[in-house]
Design a protein around this motif. Structure first.
Motif, PDB file in Angstrom:
ATOM      1  N   PRO A  84       0.807  -1.225   0.000  1.00 59.58           N
ATOM      2  CA  PRO A  84       0.000   0.000   0.000  1.00 59.58           C
ATOM      3  C   PRO A  84       0.835   1.268   0.000  1.00 59.58           C
ATOM      4  O   PRO A  84       0.342   2.344  -0.327  1.00 59.58           O
ATOM      5  N   VAL A  85       2.109   1.149   0.386  1.00 59.68           N
ATOM      6  CA  VAL A  85       2.933   2.338   0.582  1.00 59.68           C
ATOM      7  C   VAL A  85       4.408   1.966   0.467  1.00 59.68           C
ATOM      8  O   VAL A  85       4.796   0.828   0.758  1.00 59.68           O
ATOM      9  N   ALA A 101       4.421   5.174  -9.097  1.00 57.58           N
ATOM     10  CA  ALA A 101       3.539   4.954  -7.952  1.00 57.58           C
ATOM     11  C   ALA A 101       2.142   5.507  -8.214  1.00 57.58           C
ATOM     12  O   ALA A 101       1.136   4.907  -7.811  1.00 57.58           O
ATOM     13  N   ALA A 102       2.065   6.652  -8.892  1.00 57.64           N
ATOM     14  CA  ALA A 102       0.755   7.216  -9.227  1.00 57.64           C
ATOM     15  C   ALA A 102      -0.013   6.277 -10.151  1.00 57.64           C
ATOM     16  O   ALA A 102      -1.217   6.053  -9.978  1.00 57.64           O
ATOM     17  N   ILE A 106      -0.098   3.606  -5.537  1.00 56.15           N
ATOM     18  CA  ILE A 106       0.630   3.269  -4.312  1.00 56.15           C
ATOM     19  C   ILE A 106       1.184   4.565  -3.728  1.00 56.15           C
ATOM     20  O   ILE A 106       1.805   5.361  -4.431  1.00 56.15           O
ATOM     21  N   ALA A 107       0.952   4.775  -2.448  1.00 54.08           N
ATOM     22  CA  ALA A 107       1.413   5.997  -1.798  1.00 54.08           C
ATOM     23  C   ALA A 107       2.921   5.972  -1.583  1.00 54.08           C
ATOM     24  O   ALA A 107       3.498   4.935  -1.245  1.00 54.08           O
ATOM     25  N   LEU A 108       3.559   7.124  -1.790  1.00 48.79           N
ATOM     26  CA  LEU A 108       4.967   7.312  -1.455  1.00 48.79           C
ATOM     27  C   LEU A 108       5.048   8.285  -0.286  1.00 48.79           C
ATOM     28  O   LEU A 108       4.490   9.380  -0.341  1.00 48.79           O
ATOM     29  N   GLY A 127       2.003  11.333  -3.677  1.00 48.85           N
ATOM     30  CA  GLY A 127       3.233  11.659  -2.957  1.00 48.85           C
ATOM     31  C   GLY A 127       2.907  12.366  -1.653  1.00 48.85           C
ATOM     32  O   GLY A 127       2.124  13.322  -1.637  1.00 48.85           O
ATOM     33  N   PHE A 128       3.487  11.906  -0.554  1.00 47.52           N
ATOM     34  CA  PHE A 128       3.172  12.456   0.760  1.00 47.52           C
ATOM     35  C   PHE A 128       4.450  12.870   1.491  1.00 47.52           C
ATOM     36  O   PHE A 128       5.013  12.102   2.273  1.00 47.52           O
TER      37      PHE A 128
END
Length: 212
Positions: A84-85, A101-102, A106-108, A127-128
């Protein structure tokens, strides 16, 4: 946790990208160890998260961007539900993975590194960046210098050197330093440190000549 001892429907796979080898092994090994210890704690103390046990796999990419991308591709589909990440632990790998990832949804997560303009979630929804980024780290340095000198107005005419690694995360600092130099009237000199940044003697002699 052995995979054959658990119900895969009650597990969540977490990828652990790390660099226990390479020039920054001291930092990478500490992060991976801490992350794995915490997930072990959650499993043993709390039974996981809401009854879901965490399982993981390491991939050591030695702080090499190409190998980091290979680790992502190898781990993203692991487990019953996939990853998930990811935490890339590298600005170069973050840049390389943002579009992938986008597309994969999937979260980065990048803690104090990565691509600073990904702070705008409208442009980079997967992106986080968390806690800090290279731009606010740099502005904090300027604020500190100004505080020591008696105010932002005292920066005018000063010479400041931005000593940075010649690598994506060092280069990220250049635009914001240039913008602040123009805004506050100081002179900034950017001096890149050749990879991996161990030998800096000649650079400090250069800084001494500048007399910042």
């Amino acid at each position: 946790m052995a995979a054959d001892e658990s119900d895969p429907n009650k597990e969540q796979f977490i990828p652990v990208l790390t660099y226990k080898t390479g020039p920054f092994a001291a930092g990478g090994s500490g992060f991976a160890g801490g992350m794995e210890d915490y997930m072990t704690l959650l499993n043993n103390r709390d039974g996981g998260i809401n009854g879901i046990k965490l399982v993981w796999e390491e991939c050591d990419y030695g702080y090499n961007t190409e190998r980091g991308v290979e680790c992502y591709e190898r781990l993203k589909g692991k487990g019953a539900k996939g990853a998930p990440v990811f935490q890339p632990l590298s600005t170069g790998v973050t840049y390389a993975l943002l579009e992938r990832a986008a597309a994969d949804k999937i979260a980065l997560i990048f803690l104090g590194y990565g691509r600073t303009d990904a702070t705008d979630g409208r442009v980079f929804p997967w992106g986080f960046p968390a806690i800090t980024n290279y731009w606010n780290q740099s502005t904090t340095k300027v604020q500190f210098i100004a505080q020591r000198e008696g105010g932002l107005d005292k920066l005018k005419g000063m010479k400041i050197v931005n000593l940075h690694l010649k690598h994506p995360y060092g280069i990220e600092t250049i635009p914001v330093w240039n913008a602040m130099a123009e805004k506050f009237g100081f002179e900034v000199t950017h001096i890149p440190v050749p990879w991996p940044g161990i030998d800096q003697k000649s650079l400090w002699l250069q800084i001494r000549k500048i007399q910042p």
